[in-house]
Design an enzyme around this catalytic site. Structure first.
Site: not given
Lengths: 406, 406
Positions: B214, B243, B245, B269, B296, B319, B346, B348, B373
């Site tokens: 991250k 990533d 986000n 990402e 995502e 996702d 992704h 979830g 993932e």
């Protein structure tokens, strides 16, 4: 200090086929209403608009945001509202439900609008007056310009507003002339041809110079017939807008928009899915000089930025009871000004709040005063219903944003 | 026949700083769970994923959709699921709350996924098996391709699947080999450098050949330091994904992505706002050969279509517990196949449902089997937790979609 919040779920069954369009055939006009109660005795009212089912979800989300305002002073809050807006709209967990769209963003609109209403009521002035009296720096402090840095920084926004200050006085004439309205209610989707004809005659007699017809029929020939009917009754000096409410896919839109060109529409509205920036770009290029209008279902400033960058829309119809309220409405209006695109709001609020915002856009931002949509169906439920005389909105004089419901 | 529906609101507090990223720093992994109870004794379970607050809104919206399934036969329903999906997602009044995004669309994911789970359980097969055994026509009958006509008609979709049938047997080897996983849990945002280092060593020892870190720190140097740290520990034969986000605006992303290029990321990402198709397009062009991954937070097929048309993403991370469930996941995977872009979901759902879907994408659609993932934090709450051995998902054998929670 805000000492209490009330959230109310208000729904209004419309008469007959009013409000119907190609996609939404049985709407119940509804508001998720936020009330902020200040210890000074003032109450701020904010609206988000829905079509009925699910309005309770928006109310619950509004409660989540509004609770965070308890104990705050409204003047202090509004002095830096941009930061608060950014914080609320990026609430760690709630954000996942959007971000910046759908139920949670509608809820934020309701709460944001209540803040602006309380602010104006506490100052004892109509919202348009409060906003037009703020300095460019004060306006920009109420905005969250994040994710727009590639097109509009805070410094750009201040400069843009400052550039308009010298000529603002010249545009004050709108306050006595009234802001031109256009009549959306002549041609709801389910109305018969005869009813459309009668309504057109009435609207022109009432002073309207622009009328809207709902299209998007499964039978393309119905759309063509009705569009020609409105043109014939209204004559060539009246502007006629056509609204498909997202009914067509791109190949259909390419076909039908070219055919509708013959009756010279002022715009064709929401031809296809409101998320489809590139389809609108393709369509806009293919059907020029016919112009597209859109924005009623566009949830936030980022997507509006994309539409503007793509050159896909000639008219932007941002709605302050769909995007995150007055703050984001002003942000998007600034973006439009930068791109030279006029703002003609969709009025989920029936024009109550927007009559203030278009005055601000015209006077302080230098947007052309084109038209504000007029939908009269909820007139009797507002404490201070918008007054439209001879086709023009009369400038509201009561303190606040004219959003109080009876 | 479906005789009853139950909706459950399940929330799981994670240990330590697991799950944290630059934007979501304190998540509570949560599911809005739809259960469809059939009179045959079978139960279909479907999930939508949220980060905690507001999960109850998704549950309420799921109830609204699920109630419409009572009395339906699951085989009949799934034979024409595309039409049902179109009807539900365009529910006259609920539609205003999206359309096709936010709380209502998450809710539709939960209900849709429950239908697929019930379908597979009633047939007594794992979902991957059910899907790979369907004919192209049967698959396409479960999809709603509206608003995609400019890129993918039903005939195109059937042809695309039919083209893959001859070579499907060759791709069955994946069932015994296992589908490669990548480890997202080495470098959560709030983890210390030391913890990231230890996790990387453990992950490589456990057989993973791809790891995710991250990024998106306020201090760019922290991102650079940690990215270099992961590369150093993992070596040059391991793929490292970064990533952000959504943390950066476009000017920031242009700057930092160029600096991160030095450590040779496999992808970067979610560099910026998930609605900003054109910012991703600009960024992708500017930082090539570095590649972008996203999806995502992209809610529906229309926006994915725009991302693909814009050439903005090299990897699509749709996702199935964010978009409208399995049906829309397959639709988007078909679009990706048409554009030659790989799908790396992704998760979830923690990979429970997606382990079935990537097998289908590989075998029936001919997508390359890149990576799925892997996030292990909710393993103990699933009845049949995904088994990852030596970095590879072991093919699930139990009937259904592996979505049942304890």
């Amino acid at each position: 200090m805000i000492k209490k919040v009330n959230i109310a779920d208000r729904r209004y069954q419309l008469d007959g086929n009013a409000g119907s369009d190609a996609v939404h055939r049985d709407p119940i006009y509804s508001y998720a209403v936020t009330q902020l109660i200040d210890d000074s005795g003032h109450t701020g009212t904010g609206l988000a608009f829905t079509l009925g089912a699910g309005n309770e979800l928006v109310c619950q989300a509004a409660q989540h945001y509004a609770n965070q305002l308890i104990g705050k002073d409204i003047e202090e809050t509004m002095a830096g509202f941009g930061s608060l807006f950014q914080k609320l709209s990026n609430d760690q967990q709630f954000r996942w439900l959007g971000p910046h769209k759908g139920v949670v963003h509608l809820a934020l609109a309701s709460v944001t609008n209540a803040c602006y209403d309380l602010w104006a009521k506490k100052r004892g002035v109509p919202l348009w007056k409060l906003l037009t009296d703020l300095s460019p720096e004060q306006i920009v402090a109420t905005l969250d310009l994040s994710y727009l840095e590639d097109e509009l920084t805070a410094a750009d926004a201040i400069q843009l507003l400052a550039n308009q200050q010298q000529t603002a006085a010249e545009r004050m004439g709108i306050l006595s002339a009234g802001y031109p309205g256009y009549d959306t209610s002549v041609g709801w989707f389910n109305y018969s041809d005869e009813m459309v004809r009668e309504n057109c005659i009435k609207a022109v007699d009432a002073g309207f110079t622009a009328l809207k017809l709902k299209v998007g029929s499964t039978d393309f020939e119905r759309d063509i017939r009705r569009a020609n009917l409105v043109r014939e009754v209204a004559g060539n000096n009246v502007k006629v807008m056509l609204d498909a409410n997202q009914q067509w896919n791109l190949p259909q839109a390419l076909y039908i928009c070219k055919r509708l060109q013959d009756m010279n529409p002022y715009w064709i509205e929401e031809p296809t899915h409101p998320d489809d920036v590139l389809a609108h770009q393709t369509l806009a290029r293919a059907i020029a000089p016919v112009k597209l209008a859109l924005g009623e279902h566009v949830p936030n400033k980022v997507i509006f930025k994309n539409y503007l960058q793509a050159g896909a829309a000639a008219f932007i119809q941002v709605d302050a009871v769909r995007v995150g309220g007055v703050s984001e409405f002003i942000t998007i209006s600034l973006l439009c000004k930068k791109f030279g695109i006029p703002v003609l709001p969709h009025v989920g609020d029936m024009g109550q709040l927007h009559q203030h915002l278009v005055l601000f856009n015209h006077i302080a931002m230098g947007h052309e005063a084109l038209f504000l949509e007029h939908i009269p169906h909820l007139k009797k439920y507002f404490v201070n219903p918008a007054m439209v005389v001879n086709g023009a909105y009369q400038t509201p004089q009561e303190p606040g944003s004219s959003s109080d419901l009876i």
